[in-house]
Every structure is written in C-alpha cells, then in structure tokens.
Design an enzyme around this catalytic site. Structure first.
Site, short mmCIF file in Angstrom:
data_model
loop_
_atom_site.label_atom_id
_atom_site.label_comp_id
_atom_site.label_asym_id
_atom_site.label_seq_id
_atom_site.Cartn_x
_atom_site.Cartn_y
_atom_site.Cartn_z
N GLU A 15 0.82 -1.17 0.11
CA GLU A 15 0.00 0.03 -0.06
C GLU A 15 0.84 1.33 0.24
OE1 GLU A 15 -2.39 1.50 -0.44
OE2 GLU A 15 -4.44 0.15 -0.22
N ARG A 96 -7.24 1.06 13.09
CA ARG A 96 -5.72 1.32 12.57
C ARG A 96 -5.93 2.51 11.30
NH1 ARG A 96 -4.65 -0.60 7.35
NH2 ARG A 96 -5.75 -2.44 6.53
N ASN A 98 -5.19 4.11 7.74
CA ASN A 98 -5.11 3.23 6.36
C ASN A 98 -4.55 4.07 5.22
OD1 ASN A 98 -5.70 0.83 4.85
ND2 ASN A 98 -7.58 2.14 4.01
N GLU A 117 -12.45 -5.00 9.46
CA GLU A 117 -13.22 -4.87 8.48
C GLU A 117 -14.54 -5.08 8.44
OE1 GLU A 117 -11.21 -6.46 4.86
OE2 GLU A 117 -9.23 -5.61 5.33
N ASN A 144 -10.71 4.89 2.34
CA ASN A 144 -9.43 5.18 1.36
C ASN A 144 -9.49 6.37 0.66
OD1 ASN A 144 -7.55 2.98 0.71
ND2 ASN A 144 -9.19 1.40 1.02
N ASP A 193 -9.82 1.17 -3.85
CA ASP A 193 -8.96 1.00 -2.94
C ASP A 193 -8.40 2.71 -3.04
OD1 ASP A 193 -6.87 0.45 -1.34
OD2 ASP A 193 -7.24 -1.66 -1.60
#
Length: 286
Positions: A15, A96, A98, A117, A144, A193
């Site tokens: 990521e 967390r 992201n 999730e 995201n 994403d």
C-alpha cells in the site's frame, strides 16, 4: 498498455506508494514494513515499523510522517526510529490508520478503519500545523483515497466496502462541505482502494479484487482501464523525473494456494506508462 513487475516483494498488503523525488516509498501493512525503491539503481531498503503501517509521506522537516496503527509517527529513515506524534483515536483500539495524502497547502488528510473490516468506525482526519481533527464526514468501515485536486478545493473520499467515492468541497479554512456521490463501482468489478489525481484532474482508482486500475474524468465518467496480472491492486503513484511513470502496489492477502498459483506476481510492485503526468507530492507541514 504494458504492466510490468519491477520489484518482487510478495507483499501481504502492499500500500501507500509515494514518489519523493528520487525514489518510491511504499509499505506492507501486515508485515509492518516500510520499503524504499530506487528505480535507477534498483537498490532497495526496508525498515520495520512498531505496528501495522498504512503509509509514509515526506515532511517539511526532511523526515517522514508514518501512519501506524497507534497513530501518526515521525519516522527518521537515517536511524529507523519511529516517534509517536498523535493518536487520533485512543478509545478505538480495534482501528488502524489506512490511507493518506497531502494537499497543495501541506495539510495531511488521513483515514482510519476497523482492522476487522466489519464495524463502521473509520473516519477521515485533517492535520495541519500540528493540529489534527475529525473532518466531520460520516464514518465507514474502510476509508480510502483520500485524493485532493490540484487547487486543493475538492477532496475525493472512498468508502471501500460501499464501493462509493464521494466528492467534497474543501473550504479555504480546510473545513468540508456536503459530500456528493462522485461514482460507484459496479458489482463484480472489485472494490475501490487507493486513488490519486493526475495533472489533467482525472482520478485514478485502484481496484481490489478488480484486476486493475481505472481512470475517471472530473465528471466521474470512466475513461480508461489498465488490466493487471494480479487481482488485488491497492494504489498507484506517479514517479520518475517527469512524473510520467505509474507505480502500483498489490496484495496477496485473501488469496488461497490455487489463486496464488495463477497469480505468482501477487504482492509485487508494478509499473506502467499512464500517458499522463502526475502531480508532485507536497510535504506534510508537520
């Protein structure tokens, strides 16, 4: 459009790619690793973060800011040290950090998410001049994006599980207007994403379980699809001297042995020629 694996990483959850002027930085969230890749020399380095790490971005101080599960950290690549700066959610231990981006003013926009999730506990935050606060957008399970237009007046915020990207006005003081639905990814095409804006104002959206990346014009109309040899594409960044090379992180997470047998490059770092330049990354004013 040819997509090429440029670095074998086998990341569980690659990521956060970002070009800093001479190298590409990215992370493997689940492996708690920060990676640096120099395409010119093919030299690589990596560092271990104190917890799951969603991204690193350059800071005006010359070091980097890292989005670790426990909050914003100052990261010094010279020493490998991580120092906690701010925990936006001390009462949400199951969340967390992201994804993140900076705008032209150096304001840092970052999201949180439920690590499982499932719960709609992820929020979007803004941090500038050492002051961080909730953006006021409704919570979702997986935040995201975020991606910000070149003039810093439009923010694109992604609800991954809802397959929706929202367009929001950014006022002069950094506060947000009312969100408007910008686009929705249809069933069967994967999940939106990470995203990024190019120099023509178009939005590039990586598709998790969607086998590629899409480019949308400012009105939200699909312009282009770049197909990958792996299913889970997580985000792209524009790099190279003229910002005309696209780099993409991918993930092996969720793929069983049969899927990995047909996708041996899953988790690698890829590149392709997008046919357009990107925007330079502005260091965070932290």
């Amino acid at each position: 459009m040819e997509v090429t694996s440029v670095l074998t990483v086998a990341a569980t959850l690659g990521e956060g790619p970002v070009w800093t002027g001479d190298a590409l930085w990215f992370v493997d969230i689940k492996a708690r690793r920060v990676h640096r890749f120099d395409p010119a020399t093919r030299a690589t380095r990596h560092w271990t973060a104190p917890d799951q790490v969603g991204w690193v971005l350059p800071s005006i101080r010359g070091d980097m800011i890292a989005g670790v599960k426990t909050g914003l950290h100052r990261f010094d690549p010279e020493t490998g040290a991580f120092a906690l700066l701010h925990d936006p959610e001390p009462n949400r231990p199951d969340n967390r950090l992201n994804d993140a981006a900076t705008d032209r003013h150096g304001r840092l926009w970052f999201g949180t998410m439920d690590d499982g999730e499932a719960q709609s506990s992820g929020r979007l935050y803004r941090c500038s001049d050492g002051v961080c606060g909730d953006s006021g957008l409704d919570p979702v399970s997986i935040t995201n994006g975020p991606a910000i237009s070149a003039d810093a007046r439009t923010l694109y915020h992604t609800d991954t599980l809802g397959r929706t990207i929202w367009r929001v006005e950014v006022r002069d003081d950094g506060s947000l207007g009312k969100p408007e639905r910008h686009l929705t990814i249809e069933d069967g095409a994967g999940y939106p994403d990470g995203s990024v804006i190019d120099a023509e104002g178009c939005l590039w959206v990586a598709l998790y379980d969607g086998w590629g990346v899409r480019r949308y014009d400012p009105a939200g109309t699909l312009m282009q699809f770049v197909r990958f040899p792996v299913a889970n594409v997580t985000k792209i960044a524009f790099g190279g001297e003229d910002l005309t090379t696209a780099y993409a992180t991918t993930a092996r997470q969720g793929l069983d042995a049969a899927a990995l047998g047909t996708q041996p490059l899953a988790g690698d770092l890829f590149s392709f020629n997008p046919g357009v330049a990107g925007l330079p990354v502005v260091p965070a004013n932290i």
